[in-house]
Scaffold this motif. Structure first.
Motif, PDB file in Angstrom:
ATOM      1  N   GLN A  83      11.484 -41.206 -51.112  1.00 49.60           N
ATOM      2  CA  GLN A  83      11.997 -41.132 -49.745  1.00 49.60           C
ATOM      3  C   GLN A  83      12.783 -42.412 -49.500  1.00 49.60           C
ATOM      4  O   GLN A  83      12.233 -43.503 -49.535  1.00 49.60           O
ATOM      5  N   ARG A  84      14.046 -42.226 -49.204  1.00 48.70           N
ATOM      6  CA  ARG A  84      14.933 -43.369 -49.066  1.00 48.70           C
ATOM      7  C   ARG A  84      14.379 -44.403 -48.084  1.00 48.70           C
ATOM      8  O   ARG A  84      14.369 -45.591 -48.348  1.00 48.70           O
ATOM      9  N   PHE A  85      13.888 -43.920 -46.937  1.00 50.93           N
ATOM     10  CA  PHE A  85      13.448 -44.891 -45.928  1.00 50.93           C
ATOM     11  C   PHE A  85      12.218 -45.668 -46.386  1.00 50.93           C
ATOM     12  O   PHE A  85      12.062 -46.837 -46.057  1.00 50.93           O
ATOM     13  N   TRP A 138      16.610 -45.361 -41.101  1.00 49.32           N
ATOM     14  CA  TRP A 138      16.567 -44.154 -41.925  1.00 49.32           C
ATOM     15  C   TRP A 138      15.378 -43.263 -41.626  1.00 49.32           C
ATOM     16  O   TRP A 138      15.316 -42.146 -42.103  1.00 49.32           O
ATOM     17  N   LEU A 139      14.418 -43.756 -40.857  1.00 51.17           N
ATOM     18  CA  LEU A 139      13.269 -42.893 -40.620  1.00 51.17           C
ATOM     19  C   LEU A 139      13.373 -42.156 -39.293  1.00 51.17           C
ATOM     20  O   LEU A 139      12.589 -41.268 -39.003  1.00 51.17           O
ATOM     21  N   THR A 140      14.350 -42.519 -38.474  1.00 53.12           N
ATOM     22  CA  THR A 140      14.368 -41.936 -37.143  1.00 53.12           C
ATOM     23  C   THR A 140      15.536 -40.965 -36.959  1.00 53.12           C
ATOM     24  O   THR A 140      16.560 -41.062 -37.623  1.00 53.12           O
ATOM     25  N   LYS A 141      15.340 -40.035 -36.029  1.00 49.13           N
ATOM     26  CA  LYS A 141      16.412 -39.099 -35.682  1.00 49.13           C
ATOM     27  C   LYS A 141      17.315 -39.697 -34.608  1.00 49.13           C
ATOM     28  O   LYS A 141      18.353 -39.161 -34.297  1.00 49.13           O
ATOM     29  N   ASP A 142      16.829 -40.796 -34.010  1.00 46.32           N
ATOM     30  CA  ASP A 142      17.541 -41.371 -32.882  1.00 46.32           C
ATOM     31  C   ASP A 142      17.791 -42.859 -33.152  1.00 46.32           C
ATOM     32  O   ASP A 142      16.876 -43.664 -33.069  1.00 46.32           O
ATOM     33  N   ARG A 174       0.514 -41.601 -37.025  1.00 46.05           N
ATOM     34  CA  ARG A 174       1.883 -41.976 -36.703  1.00 46.05           C
ATOM     35  C   ARG A 174       1.922 -43.129 -35.707  1.00 46.05           C
ATOM     36  O   ARG A 174       2.686 -44.077 -35.862  1.00 46.05           O
ATOM     37  N   GLU A 175       1.080 -43.038 -34.674  1.00 45.30           N
ATOM     38  CA  GLU A 175       1.120 -44.085 -33.656  1.00 45.30           C
ATOM     39  C   GLU A 175       0.767 -45.446 -34.237  1.00 45.30           C
ATOM     40  O   GLU A 175       1.384 -46.448 -33.902  1.00 45.30           O
ATOM     41  N   GLN A 183      19.180 -45.324 -31.696  1.00 47.54           N
ATOM     42  CA  GLN A 183      19.419 -46.301 -30.639  1.00 47.54           C
ATOM     43  C   GLN A 183      18.577 -47.577 -30.812  1.00 47.54           C
ATOM     44  O   GLN A 183      19.106 -48.684 -30.802  1.00 47.54           O
TER      45      GLN A 183
END
Ligand code: HEM
Lengths: 223, 325
Positions: free
Chosen positions: A115-117, A167-171, A42-43, A173
């Motif tokens: 996966q949409r993103f 689209w891949l993040t929950k946040d 992920r990183e 900002q």
């Protein structure tokens, strides 16, 4: 410091080419040291994705910056920035299919196209690849007027890349900040805005000139 | 820890028994646990595996549970390292960056701590942390599956939520349980962000809350929870996505109506009330078919109910879980 004429013309290109490799070297060094402690996949995915997006946005910023400042050398690094964006997007994709999915084609089909993103990220990547291939002088000559039209797709790639991030993040900002940047850069391409920008530059330039004639030392003094 | 004439056995030789014991433990509860702990203790030195917890740090939750009693979960999956569990956290009260929570949370005050338990309860009551530790603590090795498609295997210490709820005597109108995290922006800088509505709220249906697998956790690897993991007390619902397992709880209410959780309020089309792990029901924006097990390479297939279908599927009989996501 006195620079020779070649350096005065090309220093920005040298800086861009040197700087663009830094993230990749850093990533490789971190990976080799095992510095990514918990979730290296992920990183590394997010790091290369972010670098690709930043380079893409920088490449889009070249034209407006040069319109406003009149500095021609900024436009001269535009292609390199775009190609480095493609480089990082390719590493990003390679990590995704190789490290994350272990080249498992059964899983990858679904992972990319359901996966949409990822679909939009993939589309952005395909556009960057297409533009990278046709970025040479030869293709420019071959495609003539169409080359310019084709390469406007870079804005589509940027919008898709931002949608990918959103689209891949929950946040939302952070991706929203990139969305604002890309929207601003797109706005600057609109003919009326563009004309206003170059008028602004000319006015600034002539005012500077007048000032220089009247009080030459004041220009360099801090404002 | 046991007399000197015990033959030392290499951990890998006793794995099958561990697996067997750990399966039994969560099926049969505390009685099996005691036996398992004893049996394993007799087999070898505590914490001899590669995932042993560091010796420095927080104290033991309970002297009788000094370290994980097994090196794998009941499916044979290795425990995630203590280091990974305590350095990779989704805890938006501090920050949205998983790697930075541990540092930002290190001065979080977990004592004194009180949990108000009430609502539709015959005997509402405030429990201090000391009171919670009075409940008999046991170890539960659970898989934790995050909605972001990564997972860990964690040796929790805690006690079934059911025991706490029984203590306050739910009234007949109680249908759901509502949980709340502490609000304290001075200690939890992430709560200054107005784009989320604090406090973090979660909820369970009463039968889910009373299920034996549903745990109130007070520790990990035998040690008291660290702030980044939701100290001093948090929920663990292993068959649901990680966000259901609310951290640093200050309030538990028995209620009649289905509570609106933090994530339901923030993105109602993406997060529902039930949030059971389900490889067939994707998040609207990404797939839930596979997951990345932290500490391992590659991907593995996600199991229905995170591998706990046998124990919990009956709770959802007749429900369409693609509707009730
Ligand atoms: C070619 C196909 C692509 C695939 C399969 C892909 C896949 C991914 C994946 C899996 C993630 C990480 C999700 C997570 O675990 O958090 C990600 C993140 C990201 N990608 Fe891509 N991507 C692609 C193309 C691109 C392109 C072309 C760009 C930009 C020019 C890009 C920019 C990003 C950014 C900015 C992030 C988020 C970084 C962050 O969270 O900080 N991606 N991508």
């Amino acid at each position: 410091m006195v620079l020779g004429p070649w350096w005065r013309k090309n220093w920005l290109r040298v800086v861009v080419h040197a700087a663009a490799w830094v993230p990749l070297v850093w990533l490789a060094a971190q990976y080799a040291q095992g510095a990514f402690l918990v979730d290296p996949v992920r990183e590394m995915t997010t790091f290369t994705g972010k670098t690709a997006l930043i380079l893409l946005v920088l490449s889009l910023a070249c034209t407006p910056i040069s319109t406003v400042t009149g500095l021609k050398m900024v436009v001269r690094v535009r292609r390199a920035l775009g190609l480095y964006a493609l480089l990082y997007a390719s590493v990003h994709f390679a990590i995704f299919i190789g490290l994350d999915y272990g080249f498992d084609l059964g899983l990858l089909g679904e992972a990319i196209f359901e996966q949409r993103f990822v679909i939009v990220g993939f589309a952005a990547g395909v556009i960057l690849l297409l533009l990278g291939i046709t970025s040479t002088r030869g293709w420019q000559r071959r495609l003539r007027r169409n080359w310019k039209r084709l390469h406007r797709l870079v804005y589509v790639a940027a919008v898709l890349a931002v949608a990918h991030f959103l689209w891949l993040t929950k946040d939302p900002q952070e991706p929203l900040r990139y969305a604002a940047l890309v929207a601003g850069l797109l706005l600057l391409r609109l003919p009326p805005v563009r004309r206003a920008a170059s008028r602004l530059r000319r006015r600034l330039a002539s005012r500077l000139e007048r000032k220089e004639r009247r009080e030459p030392e004041a220009v360099t003094a801090p404002r | 820890m046991i007399g000197g004439n015990v033959v030392k056995i290499h951990p890998s030789e006793i794995t099958p028994e561990h697996i067997y014991l750990s399966r039994r433990r969560f099926l049969k509860g505390a009685a099996a646990l005691a036996a398992a702990t004893l049996a394993v203790a007799a087999c070898g030195p505590e914490g001899s595996g590669p995932t042993a917890a560091p010796t420095a740090g927080p104290g033991l939750v309970s002297p009788s549970l000094p370290a994980p009693s097994a090196e794998t979960d009941e499916l044979g999956a290795a425990l995630t390292s203590y280091e990974a569990i305590t350095n990779y956290n989704n805890f938006y009260e501090f920050t949205t960056s998983k790697e930075r929570v541990a540092d930002l949370a290190k001065d979080f005050r977990t004592s004194p701590w009180e949990v108000q338990v009430g609502g539709l309860a015959g005997k509402p009551r405030v429990f201090g942390l000391e009171d919670l530790l009075e409940f008999e603590q046991e170890e539960r090795i659970y898989r934790l599956r995050c909605v972001e498609a990564w997972s860990m295997v964690i040796p929790w210490v805690g006690f079934p939520l059911r025991r706490l709820l029984e203590e306050v005597e739910p009234l007949s109108g109680a249908q759901y349980v509502r949980f709340e995290t502490l609000v304290d922006p001075e200690q939890m800088p992430g709560q200054e962000r107005a784009s989320f509505s604090w406090p973090y709220v979660e909820g369970l249906r009463l039968d889910e809350a009373m299920h034996d697998l549903t745990l109130l956790a007070t520790g990990i690897y035998g040690k008291s929870l660290l702030p980044q993991n939701g100290a001093p007390v948090r929920l663990v619902v292993p068959w649901k996505y990680g966000f259901k397992s609310i951290k640093s709880i200050v309030k538990i209410d028995l209620v009649e109506e289905m509570p609106v959780s933090f994530w339901m309020a923030s993105a109602p089309h993406e997060y529902g009330f039930y949030a059971t792990v389900n490889p067939e029901v994707n998040h609207p924006r990404w797939s839930q078919a596979t997951e990345r097990r932290i500490g391992e390479s590659g991907r593995m297939e996600t199991l229905p109910f995170n591998g706990y279908a046998e124990e919990v599927a009956h709770l959802y009989e007749g429900m369409d879980l693609s509707q009730w996501y």
